[in-house]
Design an enzyme around this catalytic site. Structure first.
Site, PDB file in Angstrom:
ATOM      1  N   LYS A 130     -39.275 -36.778   8.172  1.00  0.00           N
ATOM      2  CA  LYS A 130     -39.502 -37.811   9.186  1.00  0.00           C
ATOM      3  C   LYS A 130     -38.195 -38.118   9.897  1.00  0.00           C
ATOM      4  CE  LYS A 130     -37.196 -41.142   6.840  1.00  0.00           C
ATOM      5  NZ  LYS A 130     -35.960 -41.825   7.350  1.00  0.00           N
ATOM      6  N   ASP A 257     -39.385 -45.127   0.940  1.00  0.00           N
ATOM      7  CA  ASP A 257     -39.886 -44.306   2.043  1.00  0.00           C
ATOM      8  C   ASP A 257     -41.150 -43.524   1.697  1.00  0.00           C
ATOM      9  OD1 ASP A 257     -37.787 -45.179   3.552  1.00  0.00           O
ATOM     10  OD2 ASP A 257     -36.655 -43.298   3.512  1.00  0.00           O
TER      11      ASP A 257
END
Length: 432
Positions: A130, A257
């Site tokens: 990401k 995350d």
């Protein structure tokens, strides 16, 4: 002995689908057919292309000839093999049977039969990373963590992870293609598999191989993605004991995350990052970008240690999100409050960002650091500046093009066919 008419040569394909008594045109028992197929399987050729060995059904001699072929078997790519032709001659009546044995088709069929009998036993998944299009730090919490507000988005650079059921009932086994990656309980994949067994009571253990393409210490969430992918895989092997929502909730115990990767691929994340709000992707999927990461990593703990809330940005993160949704990505919306402390930890990273902006001459819509570093992202072009290729100081820099991607509900992320992940590694550097 094979009961064939005198001097009759019969050619058969020994794939199980075709290897029947009707192939011969005369009666033959299943035992005889099975033995015919088995007796010549692993013999090599002599210099003249022929090899001899005994026929266990009679006193005759078998001769084997070979012709070269290509096939795609269990491993990736193409490998040389032999398509076997067997001639069996009886001493008594000079009868002959010629057998053509398709080796790779036989092996793949056997593997498929094992999989059908055992249920799911192998699974290969894409584990994408990401970027943080913007990252605002809004508060320091009593527990020592920081509250953030960030637009997370999955991109097309990722690892490939192969999962296989292990015969062990006590240990997972992990391997990877790069050095310096922990292979024990410190690895987030192992933590994820342990967590899944703890939550569900599953007794399944795994052999896992990671084809690592995402550099570590990069601010790209590669390890978090691996953990989420492992949770998804374990759930598939167990017949879906948990819902996606449960997997997402559990994954927060592994890292802040990790829950994001159970979103659709674009999310507005708050708190420590574990509060995930799915949003429609505010950026076009054909928008190219380039990732540039020096060999040096940034310690997330050290970056946060140097962070000062009183000198950080004050812009409303929701205003940033709205502007991106309306107007797309531009330099003024790609705010990362962790850039100043990261540039203190790694001064060369600041110079790298400045050089990319200068050398890009306007071809990038925005240049910014992802996460806590040390990856610099240039949105708008898939190509790094020329100095990355030319200068000795940057010979060990990792770079890759990428695009934004999302996933379909109830399915895991699919690697885009246009991804250049297979062409990364020559100038890549992985740092533990």
């Amino acid at each position: 002995m094979f009961n064939t008419p005198s001097n009759k040569i019969v050619k058969i394909n020994t794939h199980p689908r075709f290897f029947t008594s009707s192939t011969f045109g005369f009666p033959i028992s299943p035992t005889t057919m099975a033995t015919m197929a088995a007796t010549h399987f692993f013999h090599s050729c002599s210099g003249d292309g022929l090899s001899k060995f005994s026929n266990p059904l009679a006193g005759g001699t078998l001769k084997q000839s070979s012709s070269a072929c290509k096939f795609k078997g269990f491993s990736s790519g193409q490998h040389g093999c032999r398509s076997h032709v067997i001639k069996a001659t009886s001493d008594a009546r000079k009868q002959q049977v010629e057998i053509v044995y398709n080796l790779d088709e036989k092996l793949n069929r056997l593997a498929d039969e094992v999989d059908m009998n055992a249920g799911l036993s192998r699974l290969t998944l894409f584990s994408p990373c990401k970027i943080n299009v913007f990252l605002r730090i809004t508060n320091k919490r009593p527990d020592g963590f920081h509250d953030l507000a960030s637009l997370f988005h999955v991109i097309s650079l990722g690892d490939k992870i192969k999962f296989s059921l292990s015969p062990s009932k006590s240990t997972d086994r992990l391997s990877t293609n790069v050095a310096g990656i922990p292979l024990d309980e410190r690895n987030l994949i192992i933590k994820a598999l342990n967590l899944y067994r703890k939550k569900t009571g599953s007794d399944k253990f795994f052999w896992v191989h990671v084809d690592k393409r995402v550099p570590t210490g990069a601010g790209l969430g590669g390890g978090s993605s691996n953990a989420a992918t492992a949770l998804w895989a374990a759930n598939q092997f167990s017949g879906g004991l948990a819902t996606e929502k449960e997997l997402q909730e559990w994954s927060g115990e592994i890292g802040s995350d990790v829950p994001f990767f159970f979103s659709n691929g674009a999310a507005y994340c708050t708190s420590r990052g574990e509060m995930v709000q799915d949003i429609p992707s505010p950026v076009p999927f054909d928008l190219p970008m380039v990732l540039v990461k020096p060999p040096e990593a940034c310690s997330t703990a050290e970056v946060y240690k140097r962070f000062r809330l009183d000198v950080s940005s004050t812009v409303d993160p929701l205003a940033l999100l709205e502007k991106i949704s309306k107007n797309g990505i531009s330099q003024d919306v790609c705010v990362n409050d962790l850039e100043p402390p990261a540039f203190e930890v790694l001064p060369s990273l600041k110079r790298l960002k400045q050089r990319i902006i200068s050398a890009g001459r306007g071809k990038y819509d925005a240049v910014f650091m992802s996460g806590s570093g040390s990856t610099i992202v240039g949105v708008g072009s898939p190509d790094p500046p020329q100095f990355i290729y030319d200068e000795e100081d940057y010979k060990d820099v990792f770079y890759s093009e990428a695009k934004f991607i999302t996933r379909v509900d109830q399915q895991w992320y699919a690697e885009p066919s246009s991804s250049n992940a297979d062409s990364l590694a020559d100038r890549s550097s992985f740092t533990a």
